[in-house]
Write a protein that holds these residues in place. Structure first.
Motif, PDB file in Angstrom:
ATOM      1  N   UNK A 112       1.038 -25.317  -7.701  1.00 33.50           N
ATOM      2  CA  UNK A 112       2.479 -25.379  -7.554  1.00 33.50           C
ATOM      3  C   UNK A 112       2.862 -25.996  -6.213  1.00 33.50           C
ATOM      4  N   UNK A 121       6.568 -24.748   2.362  1.00 32.50           N
ATOM      5  CA  UNK A 121       7.548 -23.723   1.992  1.00 32.50           C
ATOM      6  C   UNK A 121       7.079 -22.883   0.811  1.00 32.50           C
ATOM      7  N   UNK A 124       7.867 -19.206   0.205  1.00 29.63           N
ATOM      8  CA  UNK A 124       9.269 -18.820   0.025  1.00 29.63           C
ATOM      9  C   UNK A 124       9.666 -18.793  -1.448  1.00 29.63           C
ATOM     10  N   UNK A 125       8.816 -19.375  -2.298  1.00 26.04           N
ATOM     11  CA  UNK A 125       9.188 -19.491  -3.720  1.00 26.04           C
ATOM     12  C   UNK A 125       8.862 -18.208  -4.457  1.00 26.04           C
ATOM     13  N   UNK A 126       9.576 -17.150  -4.123  1.00 23.70           N
ATOM     14  CA  UNK A 126       9.240 -15.859  -4.714  1.00 23.70           C
ATOM     15  C   UNK A 126       9.675 -15.760  -6.171  1.00 23.70           C
ATOM     16  N   UNK A 127      10.374 -16.770  -6.664  1.00 22.10           N
ATOM     17  CA  UNK A 127      10.710 -16.785  -8.080  1.00 22.10           C
ATOM     18  C   UNK A 127       9.482 -17.057  -8.951  1.00 22.10           C
ATOM     19  N   UNK A 132       4.708 -14.745  -5.952  1.00 18.38           N
ATOM     20  CA  UNK A 132       5.183 -13.394  -5.678  1.00 18.38           C
ATOM     21  C   UNK A 132       4.012 -12.414  -5.614  1.00 18.38           C
ATOM     22  N   UNK A 135       2.152 -12.892  -2.443  1.00 18.34           N
ATOM     23  CA  UNK A 135       3.022 -12.401  -1.368  1.00 18.34           C
ATOM     24  C   UNK A 135       2.902 -10.879  -1.245  1.00 18.34           C
ATOM     25  N   UNK A 139       1.221  -8.777   1.788  1.00 20.51           N
ATOM     26  CA  UNK A 139       2.032  -7.790   2.498  1.00 20.51           C
ATOM     27  C   UNK A 139       1.283  -6.454   2.591  1.00 20.51           C
ATOM     28  N   UNK A 146      -2.007  -3.591  10.079  1.00 16.12           N
ATOM     29  CA  UNK A 146      -1.155  -3.249  11.216  1.00 16.12           C
ATOM     30  C   UNK A 146      -1.215  -1.746  11.499  1.00 16.12           C
ATOM     31  N   UNK A 148      -3.735   0.165  10.952  1.00 17.44           N
ATOM     32  CA  UNK A 148      -5.030   0.499  11.543  1.00 17.44           C
ATOM     33  C   UNK A 148      -5.157   0.023  12.988  1.00 17.44           C
ATOM     34  N   UNK A 149      -4.429  -1.010  13.352  1.00 19.90           N
ATOM     35  CA  UNK A 149      -4.445  -1.418  14.755  1.00 19.90           C
ATOM     36  C   UNK A 149      -4.059  -0.226  15.627  1.00 19.90           C
ATOM     37  N   UNK A 256       4.811  11.276   6.352  1.00 19.14           N
ATOM     38  CA  UNK A 256       5.320  10.046   5.765  1.00 19.14           C
ATOM     39  C   UNK A 256       4.968   8.858   6.668  1.00 19.14           C
ATOM     40  N   UNK A 257       5.048   9.089   7.966  1.00 16.56           N
ATOM     41  CA  UNK A 257       4.792   7.998   8.908  1.00 16.56           C
ATOM     42  C   UNK A 257       3.316   7.717   9.127  1.00 16.56           C
ATOM     43  N   UNK A 258       2.501   8.768   9.168  1.00 13.31           N
ATOM     44  CA  UNK A 258       1.066   8.538   9.216  1.00 13.31           C
ATOM     45  C   UNK A 258       0.443   9.232   8.010  1.00 13.31           C
TER      46      UNK A 258
ATOM     47  N   UNK B  48       2.949  -1.389  18.501  1.00 12.54           N
ATOM     48  CA  UNK B  48       2.041  -0.682  17.597  1.00 12.54           C
ATOM     49  C   UNK B  48       2.244   0.813  17.777  1.00 12.54           C
ATOM     50  N   UNK B  52       1.818   9.824  15.092  1.00 19.21           N
ATOM     51  CA  UNK B  52       3.162  10.391  14.973  1.00 19.21           C
ATOM     52  C   UNK B  52       3.092  11.871  15.284  1.00 19.21           C
ATOM     53  N   UNK B 106      -8.370   3.578  21.871  1.00 23.05           N
ATOM     54  CA  UNK B 106      -7.272   3.186  20.993  1.00 23.05           C
ATOM     55  C   UNK B 106      -6.333   4.338  20.647  1.00 23.05           C
ATOM     56  N   UNK B 368      15.987 -18.300   1.076  1.00 21.69           N
ATOM     57  CA  UNK B 368      14.823 -19.148   0.836  1.00 21.69           C
ATOM     58  C   UNK B 368      14.529 -19.301  -0.651  1.00 21.69           C
ATOM     59  N   UNK B 372      14.866 -22.816  -4.827  1.00 20.05           N
ATOM     60  CA  UNK B 372      14.099 -23.328  -5.961  1.00 20.05           C
ATOM     61  C   UNK B 372      14.477 -22.691  -7.281  1.00 20.05           C
ATOM     62  N   UNK B 373      15.219 -21.598  -7.254  1.00 18.18           N
ATOM     63  CA  UNK B 373      15.506 -20.935  -8.521  1.00 18.18           C
ATOM     64  C   UNK B 373      16.825 -20.184  -8.434  1.00 18.18           C
TER      65      UNK B 373
END
Lengths: 271, 454
Positions: A112, A121, A124-127, A132, A135, A139, A146, A148-149, A256-258, B48, B52, B106, B368, B372-373
């Motif tokens: 694509x 780009x 950005x085409x999450x359609x 998706x 993506x 994520x 992040x 675990x950092x 909830x946070x950790x 970071x 918590x 850490x 964004x 395209x859609x």
């Protein structure tokens, strides 16, 4: 349908993309799979892909050149994801067998992208369902890495090596390696991914790190702490206790946070 | 006042972290700095969180006071010189070794160093500076440092510390000069705002100096520590105590807006007042700290910083407090239905930002993706739009998601059914004020008029 079966690694999937492209079998007749198929289909030809670093590099270079380094990083993160088991629907049919999986989604996304006027780009085409999907995977990986950092804990062993044990859902060791070898250049450290039985090893003064099989790791060695280690653990736990404001106490928010799965590797939650 | 000799590090750490915990700022954000290949540490811009605490707040920095021996008598503060509590002081070496050893393992992202006023503001500021110097120069620490500027200290000392720290803060403590005079007689608006202005100017000069490539000389008063010394690169922040004094939300938010605009602060923090001293001049809050009010202020603070709202749009003299039942954005939208519904496939970024349920990230993704859609409601869900809030205010290709009325009371009633209007953590922490409200919610929905609840 021609199914290319490859290793579930970046190099494996890149090689499969190279071979699939090179095969001239027609994109719509191709499906790439980064694991053993659960069922073999009758009217399919299965092609094993031998991981080839040279081919992989060519694909990587092409992606970096045409789609840019940012997209390349995102795509690599998506490939490092542990995929959730595809939902079994009541009526299994051919479409279900060839559902969206990361290796094939990666191939379709590239197709694509190359058809676009401005391929940088593409994310950005999450359609587009394949974009998706990647993506969302990237994520997940990004978020876990992040976390675990921050949540990773090193323990100092008798020989001065810093050792951390972790149970990540995704293959995040490379991301952790980049971060910690930049942060702690003067330390010998090891990060052990217990779920995958892999260890990331960094030597003091060396910029790079390596990831190696650690299924036969010496259990005794990794619990042999240095003289001051327990002292600092106690200090940290003491700090952790006293920093809580009693009037605002809220264990649910804390969990909830950790999330619990990170707590089991963090020293301040061991009681 | 108890002063003990030969206290163990453990005891000191407990006393001095306990004394520092009411300072809410614990972010390690705002600066991206790679490791230097030799020392220890780097910084990443988003910050970071390392763990918590039991109250659910992020622990990112080793948050301690240098000392809790204090000559000031601020009545809201537990380190107030009239309080009979155990006192302790670190030495610079102790702070350095704790920071380095915690950082290696850490546990933390860096150091947050605040202090009671020992002997005098200058004496204290100098101790803080000595500690930072040791940490940066002798221990080669390259991680995050957040340091307090002590009100009333010599500007030269503040400047020196600023070249070693990433973020500096001076707490405004109370939103008005009158309240400050009453509760913190040793501090004044002037001693707080003067260093704040100084830091702002320092950040500006630094940017100018760095932008000028012909400039090669050493900066006045700076110490050669890092190749690219910058003055307070992560900017400055401040904190206000909420609920100790009678100021309303309009006053508080106007002060915050002023701080963002005139002092270019990175963050203003709001700290729900916890009555630690049982002082007669301070209010007793039967429901515990005003957590929900604090939450609404943070929401509004986000609207100021990321959603291009101004305080006067959200509040006014006649309507000086936030609606406790609805978040400030929903509340604003309900009072301005003339802007809605908004067409997702056409509206510009700023218009999208003002729709309840659409955040900065999803607004950007909408812009964004629609190149395209054509987007429909299913796409919005995947993008991350909170449809249960947004659906009353948007159309996709001219259609609304359901048949809804663009009517204040109707939408309000429906929004109130959404439990997330009162954040989960506050609902579940047994906040008294909410339990009253929850009873109301279990009854069959009644028409709620806006006038009634605002």
């Amino acid at each position: 349908m021609y199914v290319f079966i490859c290793e579930d690694t970046i190099d494996g999937i890149f090689t499969a993309v190279y071979n699939a492209w090179d095969s001239h079998l027609g994109h719509k007749n191709i499906y790439i799979l980064a694991k053993e198929p659960e069922n073999y289909e009758l009217f399919c030809e299965y092609i094993r892909v031998e991981t080839d670093l040279e081919k992989s590099k060519k694909v990587a270079d092409t992606i970096k050149r045409r789609l840019g380094v940012t997209v390349y990083t995102t795509l690599c993160e998506a490939i490092m994801a542990e995929e959730p088991c595809p939902k079994k629907t009541s009526r299994m049919n051919a479409a279900d067998t060839f559902s969206i999986t990361k290796a094939d989604a990666f191939y379709r996304t590239l197709l694509y992208a190359f058809s676009m006027e401005n391929p940088t780009r593409i994310m950005e085409c999450l359609g587009n369902p394949y974009v998706l999907y990647l993506f969302e995977l990237s994520r997940n990986v990004h978020t876990e890495a992040h976390h675990l950092l921050g949540f990773l804990r090193f323990q100092e062993l008798q020989n001065g090596i810093l050792f951390a044990e972790t149970h990540p859902k995704n293959y995040v060791l490379p991301i952790l390696g980049d971060h910690f070898s930049d942060r702690l250049p003067g330390e010998n450290f090891m990060i052990y991914d217990k779920n995958r039985k892999l260890a990331l090893i960094h030597r003091a003064g060396i910029k790079n790190f390596l990831i190696t099989d650690a299924s036969s790791i010496n259990q005794e060695m990794i619990h042999n702490y240095s003289a001051s280690e327990l002292e600092y653990q106690k200090l940290w736990c003491g700090f952790f206790e006293s920093i809580t404001i009693e009037a605002r106490k809220n264990p649910k928010l804390q969990n909830q946070n950790i999330p619990k799965r990170f707590q089991k590797d963090a020293v301040e939650f061991q009681k | 006042m108890q002063i003990q000799e030969n206290m163990s590090i453990m005891e000191k750490l407990q006393i001095l972290s306990d004394a520092a915990k009411y300072d809410v700022a614990c972010t390690s954000s705002g600066v991206d700095r790679k490791g230097d290949g030799k020392g220890m540490g780097n910084c990443i811009a988003p910050g970071i969180c390392h763990t918590f605490s039991g109250d659910g707040r992020c622990v990112s920095l080793l948050k301690i006071l240098f000392t809790n021996e204090c000559i000031f008598n601020c009545s809201y503060c537990q380190n107030n010189c009239n309080n009979d509590i155990p006192r302790a002081s670190f030495t610079p070496d102790e702070v350095c070794s704790l920071t380095m050893e915690f950082y290696r393992r850490n546990y933390i992202e860096g150091l947050f160093l605040s202090s009671g006023i020992l002997v005098s503001p200058n004496y204290t500021m100098d101790l803080i500076y000595q500690t930072l110097y040791k940490l940066r120069v002798e221990c080669h620490f390259n991680g995050y440092i957040h340091v307090k500027a002590i009100p009333g200290a010599d500007p030269a000392l503040i400047e020196r510390a600023g070249f070693l720290a990433d973020r500096m803060s001076i707490n405004l403590e109370l939103p008005t000069a009158n309240s400050l005079k009453e509760l913190a007689p040793c501090k004044s608006r002037r001693t707080i705002l003067t260093p704040m202005r100084q830091i702002q100017n320092g950040i500006h000069d630094n940017t100018l100096l760095l932008g000028d490539t012909s400039y090669k000389g050493s900066q006045p008063l700076s110490t050669k520590t890092r190749s690219s010394q910058k003055f307070v690169p992560a900017g400055q922040s401040t904190q206000m105590i909420i609920g100790a004094t009678p100021e309303n939300d309009y006053q508080i938010m106007s002060v915050a807006e002023g701080l963002y605009q005139k002092f270019e602060l990175k963050r203003v923090f709001y700290s729900a007042f916890v009555n630690v001293n049982e002082d007669a001049s301070l209010p007793v809050l039967p429901g515990g700290p005003p957590l929900l009010r604090e939450h609404r202020l943070y929401q509004a603070d986000w609207l100021l910083r990321f959603y291009n709202f101004s305080v006067n749009e959200l509040l006014s003299e006649d309507n000086p407090n936030f609606n406790i039942y609805l978040d400030p954005k929903c509340d604003w939208a309900l009072r301005h239905l003339e802007y809605f519904p908004v067409e997702i496939n056409r509206a510009d970024y700023n218009t999208l930002l003002r729709v309840p349920g659409i955040g900065a990230k999803s607004a950007r993704r909408i812009i964004q993706a629609r190149r395209t859609t054509r987007l429909d409601f299913a796409d919005l869900k995947k993008i991350g739009v909170v449809l249960k809030r947004a659906l009353y205010f948007i159309t996709c290709s001219g259609k609304m998601m359901y048949r809804t009325k663009l009517d204040e009371n109707y939408i309000c009633e429906n929004l109130l059914r959404d439990k997330t209007q009162i954040p989960k953590e506050i609902r579940e922490s047994g906040y008294k004020q909410i339990s009253l409200f929850d009873v109301g919610m279990t009854e069959p929905p009644q028409p709620v008029s806006l006038a009634m609840i605002t």
